[in-house]
Design a protein around this motif. Sequence first.
Motif, PDB file in Angstrom:
ATOM      1  N   ASN A 243       0.826  -1.210   0.000  1.00 42.56           N
ATOM      2  CA  ASN A 243       0.000   0.000   0.000  1.00 42.56           C
ATOM      3  C   ASN A 243       0.862   1.263   0.000  1.00 42.56           C
ATOM      4  OD1 ASN A 243      -2.367  -1.453  -0.007  1.00 42.56           O
ATOM      5  ND2 ASN A 243      -2.591  -1.454   2.230  1.00 42.56           N
TER       6      ASN A 243
ATOM      7  N   THR B 202       2.263   1.758  -3.424  1.00 39.31           N
ATOM      8  CA  THR B 202       1.236   2.250  -4.342  1.00 39.31           C
ATOM      9  C   THR B 202       0.997   3.735  -4.133  1.00 39.31           C
ATOM     10  OG1 THR B 202       0.173   0.089  -4.348  1.00 39.31           O
ATOM     11  CG2 THR B 202      -1.145   1.946  -5.100  1.00 39.31           C
ATOM     12  N   GLU B 203       0.877   4.158  -2.861  1.00 35.07           N
ATOM     13  CA  GLU B 203       0.680   5.575  -2.544  1.00 35.07           C
ATOM     14  C   GLU B 203       1.874   6.403  -3.009  1.00 35.07           C
ATOM     15  OE1 GLU B 203      -1.772   7.253  -1.295  1.00 35.07           O
ATOM     16  OE2 GLU B 203      -3.143   5.780  -0.446  1.00 35.07           O
TER      17      GLU B 203
ATOM     18  N   LYS C  42       4.614   7.543   4.489  1.00 36.66           N
ATOM     19  CA  LYS C  42       3.189   7.312   4.729  1.00 36.66           C
ATOM     20  C   LYS C  42       2.446   8.552   4.231  1.00 36.66           C
ATOM     21  CE  LYS C  42       3.853   4.265   8.686  1.00 36.66           C
ATOM     22  NZ  LYS C  42       5.299   4.171   8.507  1.00 36.66           N
TER      23      LYS C  42
ATOM     24  N   SER D 152      -3.688  10.464   1.816  1.00 39.96           N
ATOM     25  CA  SER D 152      -4.454   9.803   0.760  1.00 39.96           C
ATOM     26  C   SER D 152      -5.255  10.794  -0.083  1.00 39.96           C
ATOM     27  CB  SER D 152      -5.396   8.774   1.376  1.00 39.96           C
ATOM     28  OG  SER D 152      -6.239   9.409   2.330  1.00 39.96           O
TER      29      SER D 152
END
Length: 276
Positions: free
Chosen positions: A7, A10-11, A63, A66
């Motif tokens: 994840n 991908t981000e 991180k 989104s």
Amino acid sequence: MDPQNTNMNTEAKMMMNHAKTLRLHTGNLVSRSRLKKKCPASPSEELQDCIQATLSDWFSTTKPPSKDFPDTLDCSSSQETEAITPEEREELKVSVKLFLCESLQSSIRDAVEMACQTLAVSQLDSVIIAPPGPLEGDSQTLAHLQPAWEELEALVRSQKIAAIGTSDLDKDLLEQLYNWAQVKPSSNQVNLASCCVMPPDLTAFAKEFDIQLLTHNDPKELMSAATFQEAVQVGTQDLNMANWRLEWVLRYSIIVKSRGIIKAKGYLVSARKASP
């Protein structure tokens, strides 16, 4: 593979695809031994290793939010350089060499601002400029140097830089620059790969006008477009980076004045996505 890592990758790839400008900070290379080769064969190889390692590190630890994807993406090593504290600033000299890959005067100010912000200083002690090389078959001229030098002079006047220097100027061009410039060059780097002995006329001129002659082993082109794209592709796990262009590379050294040792060294890199 860990689903969380997938994840994050991908981000991170979505952020990279959205961004228009990429800024890299390699962290302190003196205290970091993550590079594939302990002793890179050349400055170009060192920079290539740094870009790959920094992006790989950023991809594995970032991180990102989104919702909003920034136009300017700051990718730093997790082992960033410790900021210089006000108490130790007097004991340290911050020296910089700025490699311009494109003839954009705004790049000089951007690079100096980023260096000051990254290292938590208000002024760089010295900046040596390596402007982009002239077109094939042309030689370096004063007219070619003037725009970049005027930008450096403005940064001296605003006290962002204390002293400015040049790279690879012969005696005639150094003399032309010295006579024209309002803020005189304090140093000139000479590549000993191209001349094993300092030219006597250059040495005499530099001595007369108190210009420090330094040596270096940087290639004329620190990093080609193809090598940069290859380094980024490896670091980003094979993203297509064909439309990204290197704008500038800034190499800094933080030296303890009393002992003459390098406390920290690293690279700041800026690249931009070409318009389709």
